[in-house]
Design an enzyme around this catalytic site. Structure first.
Site, PDB file in Angstrom:
ATOM      1  N   GLY A  43      41.709  74.861  72.825  1.00  0.00           N
ATOM      2  CA  GLY A  43      41.655  76.316  73.044  1.00  0.00           C
ATOM      3  C   GLY A  43      42.858  76.609  74.026  1.00  0.00           C
ATOM      4  O   GLY A  43      43.858  76.114  74.077  1.00  0.00           O
ATOM      5  N   SER A  44      42.562  77.944  74.980  1.00  0.00           N
ATOM      6  CA  SER A  44      43.614  78.304  75.850  1.00  0.00           C
ATOM      7  C   SER A  44      43.674  77.410  77.082  1.00  0.00           C
ATOM      8  O   SER A  44      42.755  76.841  77.566  1.00  0.00           O
ATOM      9  CB  SER A  44      42.978  79.599  76.171  1.00  0.00           C
ATOM     10  N   ARG A  45      44.799  77.686  77.772  1.00  0.00           N
ATOM     11  CA  ARG A  45      45.174  76.735  78.982  1.00  0.00           C
ATOM     12  C   ARG A  45      43.868  77.274  79.991  1.00  0.00           C
ATOM     13  O   ARG A  45      43.400  76.399  81.030  1.00  0.00           O
ATOM     14  CB  ARG A  45      46.459  77.067  79.435  1.00  0.00           C
ATOM     15  N   GLU A 105      42.745  70.160  74.686  1.00  0.00           N
ATOM     16  CA  GLU A 105      44.069  70.296  74.172  1.00  0.00           C
ATOM     17  C   GLU A 105      44.495  71.818  74.326  1.00  0.00           C
ATOM     18  O   GLU A 105      43.632  72.581  73.908  1.00  0.00           O
ATOM     19  CB  GLU A 105      44.134  70.245  72.569  1.00  0.00           C
ATOM     20  N   CYS A 130      48.788  74.954  67.123  1.00  0.00           N
ATOM     21  CA  CYS A 130      49.230  74.251  68.225  1.00  0.00           C
ATOM     22  C   CYS A 130      50.886  73.822  68.469  1.00  0.00           C
ATOM     23  O   CYS A 130      51.264  73.417  69.492  1.00  0.00           O
ATOM     24  CB  CYS A 130      48.295  73.136  68.766  1.00  0.00           C
ATOM     25  N   GLU A 144      53.623  79.705  76.856  1.00  0.00           N
ATOM     26  CA  GLU A 144      53.456  79.854  75.334  1.00  0.00           C
ATOM     27  C   GLU A 144      52.913  81.068  74.778  1.00  0.00           C
ATOM     28  O   GLU A 144      52.130  81.720  75.751  1.00  0.00           O
ATOM     29  CB  GLU A 144      51.983  78.673  74.774  1.00  0.00           C
TER      30      GLU A 144
HETATM   31  P1  NAP Z   1      39.568  80.022  74.202  1.00  0.00           P
HETATM   32  O1  NAP Z   1      39.522  81.224  74.728  1.00  0.00           O
HETATM   33  O2  NAP Z   1      39.878  78.807  75.554  1.00  0.00           O
HETATM   34  O3  NAP Z   1      38.136  79.603  73.798  1.00  0.00           O
HETATM   35  C1  NAP Z   1      38.198  78.260  73.314  1.00  0.00           C
HETATM   36  C2  NAP Z   1      36.536  77.734  73.515  1.00  0.00           C
HETATM   37  O4  NAP Z   1      36.320  77.688  74.807  1.00  0.00           O
HETATM   38  C3  NAP Z   1      35.666  78.849  73.152  1.00  0.00           C
HETATM   39  O5  NAP Z   1      34.372  78.249  72.515  1.00  0.00           O
HETATM   40  C4  NAP Z   1      35.464  79.787  74.273  1.00  0.00           C
HETATM   41  O6  NAP Z   1      34.098  80.407  74.242  1.00  0.00           O
HETATM   42  C5  NAP Z   1      35.240  78.782  75.317  1.00  0.00           C
HETATM   43  N1  NAP Z   1      35.788  79.141  76.585  1.00  0.00           N
HETATM   44  C6  NAP Z   1      36.945  79.649  76.823  1.00  0.00           C
HETATM   45  N2  NAP Z   1      36.853  79.940  78.453  1.00  0.00           N
HETATM   46  C7  NAP Z   1      35.743  79.540  78.835  1.00  0.00           C
HETATM   47  C8  NAP Z   1      35.285  79.458  80.261  1.00  0.00           C
HETATM   48  N3  NAP Z   1      36.028  79.935  81.119  1.00  0.00           N
HETATM   49  N4  NAP Z   1      34.024  78.918  80.245  1.00  0.00           N
HETATM   50  C9  NAP Z   1      33.114  78.729  79.472  1.00  0.00           C
HETATM   51  N5  NAP Z   1      33.856  78.487  77.938  1.00  0.00           N
HETATM   52  C10 NAP Z   1      34.922  78.999  77.566  1.00  0.00           C
HETATM   53  O7  NAP Z   1      40.731  79.621  73.250  1.00  0.00           O
HETATM   54  P2  NAP Z   1      40.721  80.410  71.929  1.00  0.00           P
HETATM   55  O8  NAP Z   1      40.230  81.663  71.876  1.00  0.00           O
HETATM   56  O9  NAP Z   1      40.334  79.438  70.920  1.00  0.00           O
HETATM   57  O10 NAP Z   1      42.331  80.510  71.385  1.00  0.00           O
HETATM   58  C11 NAP Z   1      43.039  81.221  72.228  1.00  0.00           C
HETATM   59  C12 NAP Z   1      44.179  80.783  72.732  1.00  0.00           C
HETATM   60  O11 NAP Z   1      43.998  79.257  72.726  1.00  0.00           O
HETATM   61  C13 NAP Z   1      45.393  80.887  72.333  1.00  0.00           C
HETATM   62  O12 NAP Z   1      45.915  82.159  72.732  1.00  0.00           O
HETATM   63  C14 NAP Z   1      46.340  79.693  72.438  1.00  0.00           C
HETATM   64  O13 NAP Z   1      46.913  79.520  73.702  1.00  0.00           O
HETATM   65  C15 NAP Z   1      45.375  78.540  72.762  1.00  0.00           C
HETATM   66  N6  NAP Z   1      45.228  77.628  71.356  1.00  0.00           N
HETATM   67  C16 NAP Z   1      45.768  76.530  71.688  1.00  0.00           C
HETATM   68  C17 NAP Z   1      45.835  75.570  70.783  1.00  0.00           C
HETATM   69  C18 NAP Z   1      46.532  74.118  70.990  1.00  0.00           C
HETATM   70  O14 NAP Z   1      46.071  73.279  70.102  1.00  0.00           O
HETATM   71  N7  NAP Z   1      47.606  74.190  71.760  1.00  0.00           N
HETATM   72  C19 NAP Z   1      44.989  75.569  69.850  1.00  0.00           C
HETATM   73  C20 NAP Z   1      44.118  76.797  69.517  1.00  0.00           C
HETATM   74  C21 NAP Z   1      44.429  77.756  70.574  1.00  0.00           C
HETATM   75  P3  NAP Z   1      34.121  81.811  73.345  1.00  0.00           P
HETATM   76  O15 NAP Z   1      33.612  81.298  72.024  1.00  0.00           O
HETATM   77  O16 NAP Z   1      32.890  82.502  73.975  1.00  0.00           O
HETATM   78  O17 NAP Z   1      35.192  82.571  73.574  1.00  0.00           O
END
Ligand code: NAP
Length: 544
Positions: free
Chosen positions: A257-259, A281, A318, A408
């Protein structure tokens, strides 16, 4: 003006009851009672039925207790049983049929062919890991037989095997609702290693998560696995996900997910009384380096292929090519002109969630107002909430001076860095953070320019590829989908390919343990038909 988000769109008929039992806690399915997680139709922003209930702290505790109780019974089962379990999960996912694809299309906006392909990849990686388990090589069996006559000191009998680390928490990816979610790469590699898994469902695809979760739960029952080997929790806020990482029974975390999200979980894991590894990742801009001979020979072709990779899946990969680096000149001018033409006719595309679209628009807007950045082209504007592709350009000096240009922008946006000469190319690559991939476009005449950059690239990235783009990650034995921070939290591992299993294993050495007490695969000369490093030499089982 109509607020489309209040218009409830129906789920495909008959998939879910009104109050689904969406928390899968071992063998028990129950409706969540702590708040609501609701899928959003990506194309319209409309809320999808039904609402899924969030887990309570008691649900989290129950899932972790069952996972901890399952550790020893699960790892004690024969490897054949573990492999058959993975294959059963694959079969059960296929058995869901089209409902899975239809629901995933609604929740993510990803098109049918992409999701059908992703289902194939999900099933394929479960079967690949079944083969890895049967092979036994992942146990890294080593036998150093005793040397009682050795002088000045005899050597003891020493034997090593890998054991599973314990329960693994998995946070799936929004952009791979099947291949990197509930039964995706992290879950598969953890189960293959012998670790029970507790998944925190991604709120961007709650219905897809439940369909797959039920397929896994059924496989647990079908194969007579300990029930705690798999649980699925929903979180209506942040406390369940964070509590899962903090729970002392959890031994490792897989995250995509996100950084911001990844680093938040890394901090929680590091602050525990017993810190645990987080394999997150996160962000990567995946530099593409264009070398002069290749640009001169086929710059326009490379440009068209680049745009195809950039806009694939609305750029939500990604390994999306977010940065292009090349030396100024006619070749680069031709590349930019051809890329602008190809990009200008790209349709705007539905993005995974309103939040991801907003983050994309904001990232593009920041680049657009940066005085050191020029706009090369925008894709066609679309109707409704859609991501419009964007290509920008800047100079090496500006890129080196402004860290904001290294960030990114998740989606179909890329930045071309014009370099004055090869030294600039090296300086730009040297200034980058850790990356998943670097793609080099070269012809034979470019080899001398590429050679000195390879050691630098090895320090920066997990995968170096030539005359191709990083999008389209092969699930195989030699794949590395990882890289130094922040592309991942721990660049020593991969989240795709069979090596991913290593993240969830830990070596144990048995010194002079009587044969009767040794694990079966380490008894005597080692289990037949399994790879064993005997006295330093790799052999297969009892065969010298
Ligand atoms: P995300 O917001 O980081 O969410 C990923 C997971 O982690 C979700 O289940 C989210 O819960 C949970 N989460 C996020 N922040 C948290 C925190 N502070 N405490 C506890 N749980 C937390 O990422 P996303 O929405 O999937 O993707 C958005 C961003 O991720 C993109 O903008 C991109 O930059 C990045 N991304 C990168 C890759 C890669 O491979 N490099 C792949 C996909 C995405 P919720 O479901 O409740 O939101």
């Amino acid at each position: 003006m109509t607020d489309t988000r209040t218009l409830a769109a129906p789920a495909p008929a008959g998939i879910f009851p009104a109050s689904p039992a969406n928390l899968l806690i071992g063998a028990t399915a129950k409706a969540g009672t702590s708040g609501v997680v609701r899928g959003i139709e990506a194309a319209t922003g409309a809320e999808l039925e039904p609402a899924f209930g969030g887990a309570t702290a008691a649900d989290l505790d129950a899932a972790c207790a069952l996972a901890a109780a399952a550790v020893d019974p699960y790892r004690a089962l024969p490897l054949e049983a573990r492999a058959a379990f993975l294959e059963k999960i694959a079969a059960n996912i296929l058995e869901i049929g089209d409902n899975l694809i239809v629901r995933a299309m609604a929740e993510t906006g990803l098109p049918r062919p992409r999701l059908e392909g992703e289902r194939g990849r999900t099933v394929g990686q479960l079967c690949l890991f079944a083969g890895v388990v049967r092979d036994g090589g992942f146990l890294d069996l080593r036998i150093d037989r005793s040397l009682p006559e050795r002088t000045p000191l005899p050597r003891s009998d020493l034997r090593l095997r890998n054991v599973p680390v314990g329960p693994v928490a998995v946070f799936g990816a929004s952009n791979f609702p099947l291949a990197f979610s509930v039964a995706g790469g992290d879950t598969t590699s953890a189960l293959a290693a012998g670790c029970p898994v507790v998944v925190k469902a991604h709120s961007a695809h709650p219905g897809t998560s439940l369909l797959v979760g039920e397929a896994v739960r059924k496989a647990v029952a079908d194969c007579g696995m300990p029930e705690g080997v798999f649980s699925l929790l929903y979180d209506s806020g942040r406390s369940i996900g964070q509590g899962l990482v903090a729970d002392p029974r959890i031994a490792a975390v897989g995250f995509t997910g996100s950084r911001g999200g990844g680093t938040a979980l890394m901090k929680i894991a590091a602050a525990r009384e017993v810190p645990i590894p987080v394999y997150a990742e996160m962000s990567s801009i995946n530099p593409v380096v264009l070398f002069p001979a290749a640009l001169a020979a086929r710059g326009a072709d490379i440009a068209r292929a680049f745009v195809g990779s950039l806009v694939l899946g609305a750029g939500q990969f990604c390994t999306n090519p977010g940065l292009v680096i090349a030396v100024e000149g006619e070749g680069l001018d031709g590349f930019i002109a051809a890329a602008a033409t190809a990009l200008g006719v790209q349709d705007a595309a539905t993005m995974l969630t309103p939040g991801i679209l907003a983050a994309y628009d904001s990232g593009v807007a920041k680049l657009a107002v940066n005085a050191a950045v020029g706009i090369v082209a925008r894709g066609a504007a679309g109707e409704g909430p859609k991501g419009q592709a964007a290509l920008f350009t800047t100079t090496a000096d500006a890129f080196l001076a402004d860290r904001a240009l290294h960030e990114e922008v998740f989606g179909a946006a890329s930045l071309v860095v014009r370099c004055a000469g090869p030294a600039d190319v090296e300086a730009v690559l040297g200034a980058l953070e850790g990356q998943l991939t670097a793609a080099l476009f070269m012809d034979a005449g470019d080899h001398d320019a590429v050679r000195p950059l390879l050691p630098l690239l090895e320090r920066k990235v997990g995968r170096i590829l030539v005359n191709g783009f990083g999008t389209g990650v092969e699930v195989c034995h030699a794949m590395v989908h990882g890289g130094p921070f922040p592309s991942t939290a721990d660049g020593r591992s991969t989240s795709v390919g069979s090596l991913a299993i290593a993240r969830f294993l830990r070596p144990v050495c048995y010194q002079d343990l009587p044969d009767a007490l040794l694990p079966p695969e380490l008894k005597g000369e080692g289990a037949p038909n399994m790879p064993v490093r005997r006295d330093g030499k790799l052999v297969r089982g009892s065969v010298e």
